[in-house]
Design a protein around this motif. Sequence first.
Motif, mmCIF file in Angstrom:
data_model
loop_
_atom_site.group_PDB
_atom_site.id
_atom_site.type_symbol
_atom_site.label_atom_id
_atom_site.label_comp_id
_atom_site.label_asym_id
_atom_site.label_seq_id
_atom_site.Cartn_x
_atom_site.Cartn_y
_atom_site.Cartn_z
ATOM 1 N N CYS A 48 21.365 36.546 -35.337
ATOM 2 C CA CYS A 48 21.098 36.795 -36.759
ATOM 3 C C CYS A 48 21.786 35.789 -37.677
ATOM 4 N N ILE A 49 23.105 35.561 -37.484
ATOM 5 C CA ILE A 49 23.779 34.647 -38.414
ATOM 6 C C ILE A 49 23.482 33.186 -38.075
ATOM 7 N N LEU A 50 23.169 32.897 -36.814
ATOM 8 C CA LEU A 50 22.737 31.537 -36.480
ATOM 9 C C LEU A 50 21.406 31.250 -37.174
ATOM 10 N N THR A 51 20.506 32.230 -37.154
ATOM 11 C CA THR A 51 19.208 32.070 -37.809
ATOM 12 C C THR A 51 19.376 31.914 -39.312
ATOM 13 N N ALA A 52 20.264 32.711 -39.897
ATOM 14 C CA ALA A 52 20.519 32.603 -41.337
ATOM 15 C C ALA A 52 21.091 31.231 -41.674
ATOM 16 N N THR A 53 21.935 30.698 -40.783
ATOM 17 C CA THR A 53 22.501 29.361 -40.992
ATOM 18 C C THR A 53 21.412 28.302 -40.927
ATOM 19 N N LYS A 54 20.501 28.460 -39.976
ATOM 20 C CA LYS A 54 19.367 27.536 -39.877
ATOM 21 C C LYS A 54 18.564 27.539 -41.184
ATOM 22 N N MET A 55 18.307 28.736 -41.714
ATOM 23 C CA MET A 55 17.587 28.845 -42.980
ATOM 24 C C MET A 55 18.333 28.118 -44.096
ATOM 25 N N MET A 56 19.659 28.289 -44.120
ATOM 26 C CA MET A 56 20.491 27.661 -45.154
ATOM 27 C C MET A 56 20.402 26.136 -45.075
ATOM 28 N N ILE A 57 20.477 25.593 -43.863
ATOM 29 C CA ILE A 57 20.401 24.140 -43.686
ATOM 30 C C ILE A 57 19.009 23.634 -44.037
ATOM 31 N N ARG A 58 17.973 24.390 -43.681
ATOM 32 C CA ARG A 58 16.607 24.010 -44.060
ATOM 33 C C ARG A 58 16.477 23.911 -45.579
ATOM 34 N N ARG A 59 17.019 24.908 -46.286
ATOM 35 C CA ARG A 59 16.957 24.897 -47.751
ATOM 36 C C ARG A 59 17.725 23.702 -48.316
ATOM 37 N N ALA A 60 18.885 23.403 -47.724
ATOM 38 C CA ALA A 60 19.680 22.272 -48.196
ATOM 39 C C ALA A 60 18.904 20.967 -48.033
ATOM 40 N N LEU A 61 18.196 20.836 -46.911
ATOM 41 C CA LEU A 61 17.405 19.631 -46.667
ATOM 42 C C LEU A 61 16.273 19.507 -47.684
ATOM 43 N N ILE A 62 15.610 20.619 -47.967
ATOM 44 C CA ILE A 62 14.516 20.604 -48.946
ATOM 45 C C ILE A 62 15.043 20.206 -50.324
ATOM 46 N N ILE A 63 16.181 20.784 -50.711
ATOM 47 C CA ILE A 63 16.775 20.468 -52.012
ATOM 48 C C ILE A 63 17.228 19.016 -52.063
ATOM 49 N N LYS A 64 17.771 18.563 -50.927
ATOM 50 C CA LYS A 64 18.334 17.207 -50.869
ATOM 51 C C LYS A 64 17.256 16.142 -50.984
ATOM 52 N N ASN A 65 16.285 16.170 -50.081
ATOM 53 C CA ASN A 65 15.280 15.093 -50.110
ATOM 54 C C ASN A 65 13.898 15.508 -49.605
ATOM 55 N N GLY A 66 13.708 16.807 -49.402
ATOM 56 C CA GLY A 66 12.388 17.270 -48.979
ATOM 57 C C GLY A 66 11.996 16.803 -47.594
ATOM 58 N N GLY A 67 12.971 16.632 -46.694
ATOM 59 C CA GLY A 67 12.699 16.170 -45.337
ATOM 60 C C GLY A 67 11.978 17.206 -44.496
ATOM 61 N N ASP A 68 11.806 16.903 -43.223
ATOM 62 C CA ASP A 68 11.065 17.781 -42.317
ATOM 63 C C ASP A 68 11.967 18.916 -41.834
ATOM 64 N N TRP A 69 11.949 20.029 -42.560
ATOM 65 C CA TRP A 69 12.815 21.158 -42.241
ATOM 66 C C TRP A 69 12.446 21.813 -40.907
ATOM 67 N N SER A 70 11.215 21.627 -40.423
ATOM 68 C CA SER A 70 10.775 22.287 -39.195
ATOM 69 C C SER A 70 11.556 21.802 -37.971
ATOM 70 N N ARG A 71 12.191 20.636 -38.085
ATOM 71 C CA ARG A 71 12.984 20.121 -36.962
ATOM 72 C C ARG A 71 14.305 20.867 -36.798
ATOM 73 N N ILE A 72 14.704 21.588 -37.817
ATOM 74 C CA ILE A 72 15.955 22.361 -37.764
ATOM 75 C C ILE A 72 15.622 23.741 -37.214
ATOM 76 N N THR A 73 16.029 23.999 -35.982
ATOM 77 C CA THR A 73 15.710 25.251 -35.300
ATOM 78 C C THR A 73 16.992 25.887 -34.767
ATOM 79 N N ASN A 74 16.890 27.121 -34.321
ATOM 80 C CA ASN A 74 18.044 27.755 -33.687
ATOM 81 C C ASN A 74 18.524 26.934 -32.496
ATOM 82 N N SER A 75 17.569 26.454 -31.703
ATOM 83 C CA SER A 75 17.916 25.679 -30.507
ATOM 84 C C SER A 75 18.632 24.378 -30.858
#
Length: 312
Positions: A48-75
């Motif tokens: 659960c918290i690993l997944t929430a962290t992944k979501m947080m990093i995805r959002r940071a990437l989108i805010i930062k430069n709109g990169g490919d957030w799909s590459r950020i996964t739990n794995s």
Amino acid sequence: MKKRIAALLVTLALVITAMPLTAYAAATPLEDKAVYYTPASDYKSGDCILTATKMMIRRALIIKNGGDWSRITNSSIRRPATISGLLRNSFRVEADGLVYIVNSGLFTGKGDAARIQEFDMLLKTHPEGIVVHGTNAASSGTHGVLVVKVQNGVPYAADSSRNTGLYNKGIQKWEDTTMLKPGKVTKYWYISEISASGAAQANSTSNAEKTSTLGIRSLRAPDKIKQGKKFSIRGKVKSNKKIKKVTVRVLDSNGSKVFSVTKKPNSKSYNIKKVDKKIKFGKLKKGSYTFQVIATDSVQKLKLVNRQFSVI
């Protein structure tokens, strides 16, 4: 025949619900439900918290430069972020050419109102969201979610339990997640720094001429200090371009400046230790603060450090 058609329609509805399709695209990328969805194949029990962290990093990437957030996964973040299945208190994740430094803290207020106020305060300096967690904090027991905003006193969060497998709810009001009262969460994780990765900095000479490698190294910044106790900062701001401006500052819980110093190095390196005496941590009252380092070179302006700390 009618029963077979009905069964097919039910199956189709389940498939649509389970997949983060473009139909879920919202007004902004940050509202797209697909950003918060985790396929069952990428989710392990206790994630659960690993997944929430992944979501947080995805959002940071989108805010930062709109990169490919799909590459950020739990794995992709599991190894650096967890130990024995638990999220580390602090760790470093590299994704899509950027390095994310994640740190943690403890909530101090008591009750729901105090906790929501702490959410709101943290989100002012962490628009990508904060991961919150607590023992027996959800209907399922120990659980954590990503809080992304507080609106009219109501927290909104993305919950892995609502965005995995057959569920794809995206961001919801706190009461619609599996979490119980906000006051039950006791710990949070946040992104304290974002910088270019070594791989991104190792571009060819021609690319380097067009790209800035602005970042900070060997950082020493506070996490928790005792009231009245001195603290010395250090860290080298570096770039392949001339650094025009460096601002080192401390903000209070309302986002107001307490200390702020700006220098114009006009060089490719600057050590923030040079302004250490002007950032007087020993004079801070008890409470929560944010330490920031903002730098500008000839190409870009970056918030190199955005670290939450407390005076106890």
